[in-house]
Design a protein around this motif. Structure first.
Motif, PDB file in Angstrom:
ATOM      1  N   GLY A 254      49.745  11.587  33.466  1.00 57.02           N
ATOM      2  CA  GLY A 254      49.707  12.376  32.344  1.00 57.02           C
ATOM      3  C   GLY A 254      48.571  13.436  32.477  1.00 57.02           C
ATOM      4  N   MET A 255      47.279  12.787  32.467  1.00 55.84           N
ATOM      5  CA  MET A 255      46.330  13.524  32.115  1.00 55.84           C
ATOM      6  C   MET A 255      46.105  14.689  33.047  1.00 55.84           C
ATOM      7  SD  MET A 255      42.374  12.021  31.942  1.00 55.84           S
ATOM      8  CE  MET A 255      40.896  13.111  31.591  1.00 55.84           C
ATOM      9  N   LEU A 256      46.230  14.185  34.490  1.00 56.22           N
ATOM     10  CA  LEU A 256      46.407  15.121  35.599  1.00 56.22           C
ATOM     11  C   LEU A 256      47.133  16.328  35.448  1.00 56.22           C
ATOM     12  CD1 LEU A 256      45.464  15.832  38.711  1.00 56.22           C
ATOM     13  CD2 LEU A 256      47.213  14.404  39.450  1.00 56.22           C
TER      14      LEU A 256
ATOM     15  N   ARG B  98      46.847  23.399  31.980  1.00 57.73           N
ATOM     16  CA  ARG B  98      45.839  23.976  31.080  1.00 57.73           C
ATOM     17  C   ARG B  98      45.060  25.190  32.213  1.00 57.73           C
ATOM     18  NH1 ARG B  98      43.666  19.645  29.529  1.00 57.73           N
ATOM     19  NH2 ARG B  98      41.758  19.790  30.932  1.00 57.73           N
ATOM     20  N   VAL B  99      44.716  24.667  33.253  1.00 58.03           N
ATOM     21  CA  VAL B  99      44.183  25.406  34.323  1.00 58.03           C
ATOM     22  C   VAL B  99      44.845  26.702  34.934  1.00 58.03           C
ATOM     23  CG1 VAL B  99      42.713  25.605  36.482  1.00 58.03           C
ATOM     24  CG2 VAL B  99      42.546  23.761  34.877  1.00 58.03           C
ATOM     25  N   LEU B 100      46.390  26.480  35.025  1.00 55.70           N
ATOM     26  CA  LEU B 100      47.236  27.273  35.743  1.00 55.70           C
ATOM     27  C   LEU B 100      47.528  28.421  34.659  1.00 55.70           C
ATOM     28  CD1 LEU B 100      49.579  24.988  37.834  1.00 55.70           C
ATOM     29  CD2 LEU B 100      47.646  26.468  38.698  1.00 55.70           C
TER      30      LEU B 100
ATOM     31  N   ILE C 223      54.845  20.133  35.820  1.00 53.73           N
ATOM     32  CA  ILE C 223      53.969  20.933  36.037  1.00 53.73           C
ATOM     33  C   ILE C 223      54.561  22.067  36.808  1.00 53.73           C
ATOM     34  CG2 ILE C 223      51.885  19.486  36.012  1.00 53.73           C
ATOM     35  CD1 ILE C 223      52.323  19.238  39.179  1.00 53.73           C
ATOM     36  N   PRO C 224      54.104  23.405  36.753  1.00 59.71           N
ATOM     37  CA  PRO C 224      54.563  24.567  37.483  1.00 59.71           C
ATOM     38  C   PRO C 224      54.681  24.277  38.904  1.00 59.71           C
ATOM     39  CG  PRO C 224      52.944  25.176  35.930  1.00 59.71           C
ATOM     40  CD  PRO C 224      52.896  23.683  35.965  1.00 59.71           C
ATOM     41  N   LYS C 225      55.716  25.188  39.697  1.00 56.13           N
ATOM     42  CA  LYS C 225      55.825  24.819  41.151  1.00 56.13           C
ATOM     43  C   LYS C 225      54.976  25.944  41.835  1.00 56.13           C
ATOM     44  CE  LYS C 225      60.545  23.080  41.106  1.00 56.13           C
ATOM     45  NZ  LYS C 225      60.697  22.603  39.816  1.00 56.13           N
ATOM     46  N   VAL C 226      53.782  25.634  41.944  1.00 55.20           N
ATOM     47  CA  VAL C 226      52.751  26.494  42.826  1.00 55.20           C
ATOM     48  C   VAL C 226      52.433  25.654  44.113  1.00 55.20           C
ATOM     49  CG1 VAL C 226      51.866  27.119  40.413  1.00 55.20           C
ATOM     50  CG2 VAL C 226      50.675  25.328  41.721  1.00 55.20           C
ATOM     51  N   LYS C 227      51.856  26.438  44.741  1.00 51.28           N
ATOM     52  CA  LYS C 227      51.357  25.856  46.005  1.00 51.28           C
ATOM     53  C   LYS C 227      50.365  24.911  45.943  1.00 51.28           C
ATOM     54  CE  LYS C 227      53.605  27.336  49.713  1.00 51.28           C
ATOM     55  NZ  LYS C 227      54.373  26.601  50.709  1.00 51.28           N
ATOM     56  N   ILE C 228      50.359  23.745  46.834  1.00 50.53           N
ATOM     57  CA  ILE C 228      49.566  22.688  46.765  1.00 50.53           C
ATOM     58  C   ILE C 228      48.792  22.767  48.081  1.00 50.53           C
ATOM     59  CG2 ILE C 228      48.868  20.356  46.506  1.00 50.53           C
ATOM     60  CD1 ILE C 228      51.223  20.017  44.693  1.00 50.53           C
TER      61      ILE C 228
ATOM     62  N   LYS D  68      37.426  29.508  34.819  1.00 51.57           N
ATOM     63  CA  LYS D  68      38.809  29.345  34.596  1.00 51.57           C
ATOM     64  C   LYS D  68      39.136  28.235  35.626  1.00 51.57           C
ATOM     65  CE  LYS D  68      40.323  33.294  35.867  1.00 51.57           C
ATOM     66  NZ  LYS D  68      39.340  34.195  36.295  1.00 51.57           N
ATOM     67  N   ASN D  69      38.284  27.708  36.713  1.00 55.27           N
ATOM     68  CA  ASN D  69      38.926  26.885  37.688  1.00 55.27           C
ATOM     69  C   ASN D  69      38.405  25.201  37.085  1.00 55.27           C
ATOM     70  OD1 ASN D  69      39.683  28.970  39.321  1.00 55.27           O
ATOM     71  ND2 ASN D  69      37.582  29.107  40.173  1.00 55.27           N
ATOM     72  N   ALA D  70      38.842  24.415  37.738  1.00 56.26           N
ATOM     73  CA  ALA D  70      38.565  22.846  37.370  1.00 56.26           C
ATOM     74  C   ALA D  70      38.438  22.095  38.769  1.00 56.26           C
ATOM     75  CB  ALA D  70      39.628  22.366  36.641  1.00 56.26           C
ATOM     76  N   LEU D  71      37.222  21.149  38.543  1.00 58.33           N
ATOM     77  CA  LEU D  71      36.921  20.131  39.566  1.00 58.33           C
ATOM     78  C   LEU D  71      37.629  19.010  38.980  1.00 58.33           C
ATOM     79  CD1 LEU D  71      35.717  19.552  42.446  1.00 58.33           C
ATOM     80  CD2 LEU D  71      33.611  19.212  40.968  1.00 58.33           C
ATOM     81  N   VAL D  72      38.439  18.154  39.605  1.00 58.21           N
ATOM     82  CA  VAL D  72      39.011  17.066  39.097  1.00 58.21           C
ATOM     83  C   VAL D  72      38.824  15.895  39.993  1.00 58.21           C
ATOM     84  CG1 VAL D  72      41.229  15.893  38.535  1.00 58.21           C
ATOM     85  CG2 VAL D  72      41.202  18.430  38.238  1.00 58.21           C
ATOM     86  N   PHE D  73      38.014  14.869  39.426  1.00 53.56           N
ATOM     87  CA  PHE D  73      37.513  13.701  40.438  1.00 53.56           C
ATOM     88  C   PHE D  73      38.632  12.723  40.259  1.00 53.56           C
ATOM     89  CE2 PHE D  73      33.315  15.508  39.556  1.00 53.56           C
ATOM     90  CZ  PHE D  73      32.903  15.694  41.094  1.00 53.56           C
TER      91      PHE D  73
END
Length: 636
Positions: free
Chosen positions: A399-401, A407-409, A441-446, A531-536
Motif C-alpha cells: 500500500g505504501m509503494l 503521488r510521484v506520477l 496505480i495508473p497503467k504506466v510503463k515499468i 518531482k522524482n523519487a528513489l524507493v528503497f
C-alpha cells in the motif's frame, strides 16, 4: 578396504537383490551417487521398489544407467517420432551425468502419455531415462548456455565425478575405539560475514574433512574478500567440497576465485542457484570491468565452476565427504535458496547454516523450513536482528509503494526502484502488476534494467521452487504476471536515454544497494529533480551509496564521476525484503524443532548480531554467540 574392493562388495550385494536375468555390468561412484550400469534399464525401471530398497540397504544414493546410451542425435529423432506433435516439444537436453533426457514441452501430459505409456516407449527406444518439464513461459539464455556448456564438457565432467566419488568414499585412517572417540570433533572457522553483512564464508572441519560454506563479496568494500588464505583452509586443494546456500553476490561472487587459486573440487547447490550464480558472476565481472577496477577472475573460472557444479534438490540427503552428509531445505529467501544441514560422523553432530532466510510466505516462496531430524548447532543470519528491526506487513508495504507511485506520477515524476536482480525485483514486479490490474496505480510503463528480465526467466524455468499459489496462477489459470504488457526490458543505451528523458514511469534497476550497475545512470540523471523519487525496497549495507542516501546525505561523492546532488524524494518501503525481521527471527527459534544447543548470530551489523544473540539467550536459555571473523569454535 580399497575403493575397488568396496565397489566389488557393493556389486555383489546388488546382484544378490536384483531379480534373476537383470545383468549388472558395472558399479561406480560418480560424485555423491552410486551408479549401477546395466544392459537392461527397462527391467530395472519395471521393478518399482528395487532402487528404493537398494538405497535403503546400501545407504547410498542410487542411480541406474544403461551400459550403452543411444547417440543423442539419433535419440533426438526417435523421441520426436514417438511423441505426438501436439505435445509442442521446444527443447531436448541430454544429461550424460545422469543418463537422463530432459524434454521440455508446452503440453507435458502428451509426452508422458496415459499412465506413462509414452515415457516407457521412449525408454524402450533410446535407453535414456526421460524427464518431462513444461516449457518455461520466458526463455532463459543463461539456462540454455549452461546446458550447452555441460553437454560440451561431458567427458571431462564424467571423469571429474568419478574422481570426487572416490574421494567421498575414501577409506578413513584406522583408529582404535578409544582413539576414535577422542578424535571425534567438529569445528567452524569464521572467514567472513561476522558482525558485518557480506563476504559470507565459513569453514566446517572434522578430523577427516573440510567443507567451505559460501564465498561472497563485500558490497560496501570493493576488493574485500573472505579470509580464504588463512592456514585453516589453505591450500584450497585440501577442501572436500564447497556448499553454496544461494545466488546473491555476497554469498556466491567469489566462488570462481577458488578455482583460480587451486581448488578442484565440487560446488553443491540447488539447480536454480547454479544458474543464477553463474549469471550474476558474469554480470559482476562486467560491472567491475566497466568501472575500471581490477577483475578478481575471468569468465574461464566461471566456466570451471559450472563444470564442477553438483546440483541437489531440497530434501535429498547426500554424502559430500567420508563423514559428512548434506541436505538442502527451503530457505524462502530467493529462488533456490537453501538452509544447508550437515550430518557429521555416524550421528556425532548436526549443524545447519541458514544462509539468508525468510520465515514468512511471500508472493514468490513458501516460508523457510524449521523442522530437522536432528540439530545441535545453528548459524543464523541477523540482517534485521536489531531490537527495532520490525518490517511492515506485506499488505501495508505494498500500500505504501502504491501511494508513493501515485503521488510521484501525479506530479509528473519518475520512480526509481533499486533492486537485486534476483528476488526483490520479482517480488516488486508481482506487486506492481497486481496494482495495475486492480487499478490501484495508473497503467504506466515499468522499465526493467540490468539482469532482472533474465533472472525472471530463470524463475519460470524452475516453477517447482515457487509457492503453490504462483505456480497455479501461471500454469493452471494461464495468467503469467511476469509477461504483463506493462513490463519493458531496457536493452540499449539509446532506450535508457529515452526513459530518462521520457514520460512519467517506474524504473526497476540493479544494483540494489546503488554500488554499481545501470541504476547509477538513472540516479545521476534524475536525482536533482524533486518531482522524482528513489524507493528503497531492500537492505542497504553500511558504506554503500544506498545507505548514505538513506541516511540523508544530499551530496554524494562518486569518485571520478563527480558528486550527485540529491533533491528527489527518498522513500524506504520495508516489507519486501527476503530476510526475516526481528520478530520472525525470534519466532523461528521458538518454533524450530529440535531446539539447538548452540546458536551463532552472523550476517548482520555488529549491534544487530550482539542484540539478537543476547535476546535469544534471555528468552530461550540457549547458548548463543556473536562471533567475529577469524574465530574458530569447537562444536564437539
Amino acid at each position: 578396504m580399497q575403493i575397488e574392493e568396496r565397489l566389488k562388495e557393493l556389486k555383489d550385494k546388488i546382484n544378490e537383490k536384483v531379480p534373476r536375468g537383470i545383468n549388472v555390468t558395472q558399479v561406480e561412484f560418480e560424485g555423491p551417487e552410486l551408479v549401477i550400469y546395466t544392459d537392461d534399464p527397462k527391467r530395472f525401471a519395471d521393478e518399482a521398489d528395487l532402487i528404493r530398497i537398494l538405497a535403503r540397504d546400501l545407504r547410498k544414493r542410487i542411480v541406474v544407467r544403461p551400459t550403452i546410451l543411444e547417440d543423442p542425435e539419433k535419440a533426438h529423432g526417435e523421441i520426436k517420432s514417438v511423441v505426438p506433435e501436439t505435445a509442442g516439444i521446444t527443447d531436448i537436453f541430454f544429461d550424460a551425468d545422469t543418463g537422463e533426457v530432459l524434454i521440455e514441452a508446452e503440453k507435458p501430459g502428451v509426452v508422458i502419455g496415459k499412465n506413462g505409456a509414452t515415457l516407457r516407449e521412449i525408454t524402450k527406444h533410446i535407453g535414456w531415462t526421460p524427464k518431462v518439464v513444461r516449457t518455461p513461459p520466458i526463455e532463459s539464455s543463461t539456462v540454455k548456455q549452461v546446458r550447452q556448456y555441460l553437454r560440451s564438457v561431458n567427458e571431462d565432467r564424467k571423469q571429474f565425478l568419478r574422481t570426487i566419488g572416490r574421494r567421498i568414499h575414501r577409506d578413513l585412517p584406522a583408529r582404535g575405539d578409544e582413539t576414535a572417540r577422542k578424535d571425534q570433533w567438529a569445528r567452524v572457522t569464521t572467514l567472513g560475514c561476522c558482525r558485518e553483512v557480506g563476504r559470507a564464508a565459513f569453514l566446517l572441519s572434522t578430523p577427516d574433512s573440510k567443507v567451505l560454506i559460501d564465498c561472497g563479496e563485500k558490497p560496501d568494500n570493493a576488493g574485500a574478500t573472505p579470509y580464504i588464505y588463512v592456514p585453516e583452509i589453505y591450500p584450497l586443494s585440501s577442501l572436500d567440497a564447497v556448499v553454496l546456500t544461494h545466488a546473491h553476490l555476497d554469498h556466491c561472487a567469489l566462488v570462481p576465485l577458488l578455482y583460480k587459486y587451486g581448488y578442484e573440487g565440487p560446488v553443491y547447490s540447488t539447480p536454480p542457484t547454479r544458474d543464477l550464480s553463474a549469471m550474476l558472476q558474469l554480470d559482476y565481472l562486467d560491472v567491475i570491468n566497466k568501472e575500471g577496477r581490477k577483475v578478481p577472475y575471468s569468465s574461464n573460472e566461471v566456466k570451471t565452476y559450472i563444470k564442477h557444479s553438483v546440483t541437489l534438490n531440497y530434501g535429498s540427503v547426500t554424502d559430500i565427504a567420508p563423514d559428512i552428509k548434506l541436505t538442502f531445505h527451503n530457505a524462502g529467501h530467493i529462488l533456490g535458496s537453501a538452509i544447508a544441514h550437515f550430518h557429521l560422523g555416524d550421528g556425532m553432530y548436526n549443524i545447519a547454516f541458514t544462509g539468508d532466510f525468510n520465515y514468512a510466505k511471500s508472493r514468490l516462496f513458501n516460508p523457510a523450513i524449521n523442522q530437522f531430524p536432528r540439530l545441535e548447532a545453528l548459524f543464523m543470519e541477523s540482517t534485521y536482528g536489531g531490537s527495532n528491526d520490525f518490517q511492515q506487513a506485506r499488505a501495508d508495504c505494498e500500500g505504501m509503494l502504491y501511494d508513493t507511485i501515485n503521488r510521484v506520477l501525479q506530479r509528473g515524476g519518475k520512480v526509481i526502484i533499486p533492486a537485486f536482480s534476483v528476488g526483490r525485483s520479482q517480488e516488486v514486479m508481482l506487486a506492481l502488476e497486481e496494482g495495475m490490474r486492480t487499478n490501484k496505480i495508473p497503467k504506466v510503463k515499468i522499465y526493467l534494467d540490468g539482469m532482472i528480465r533474465e533472472a525472471t526467466a530463470i524463475h519460470t524455468t524452475y516453477p517447482e521452487y515457487l509457492n503453490t499459489d504462483l505456480r497455479n496462477q501461471i500454469f493452471r489459470e494461464g495468467m503469467n504476471p511476469f509477461l504483463a504488457e506493462c513490463f519493458q526490458q531496457v536493452d540499449s543505451q539509446d532506450l535508457r536515454e529515452k526513459v530518462i528523458g521520457g514520460d512519467p514511469c517506474v524504473i526497476i534497476s540493479t544494483s540494489g544497494m546503488l554500488n554499481g550497475g545501470p541504476v547509477m545512470e538513472y540516479l545521476m540523471n534524475l536525482a536533482q529533480d524533486e518531482k522524482n523519487a528513489l524507493v528503497f525496497v531492500g537492505y542497504q549495507a553500511d558504506g554503500t551509496y544506498g545507505r548514505r542516501i538513506q541516511k540523508g546525505w544530499r551530496e554524494v561523492p562518486m569518485g571520478r564521476k563527480g558528486t550527485i546532488t540529491i533533491n528527489l524524494e527518498i522513500v524506504t518501503v520495508d516489507g519486501f525484503s527476503g530476510h526475516s525481521d526481528r520478530r520472525q527471527l525470534m519466532n523461528y527459534i521458538g518454533q524450530i524443532s529440535p531446539r539447538p544447543e548452540k546458536i551463532f548470530c552472523i550476517h548482520g551489523d555488529e549491534n544487530n548480531t550482539i542484540d539478537l544473540a543476547s535476546s535469544i539467550y534471555k528468552r530461550y536459555h540457549i547458548e548463543t554467540h556473536s562471533p567475529m571473523n577469524l574465530e574458530t569454535y569447537r562444536m564437539v
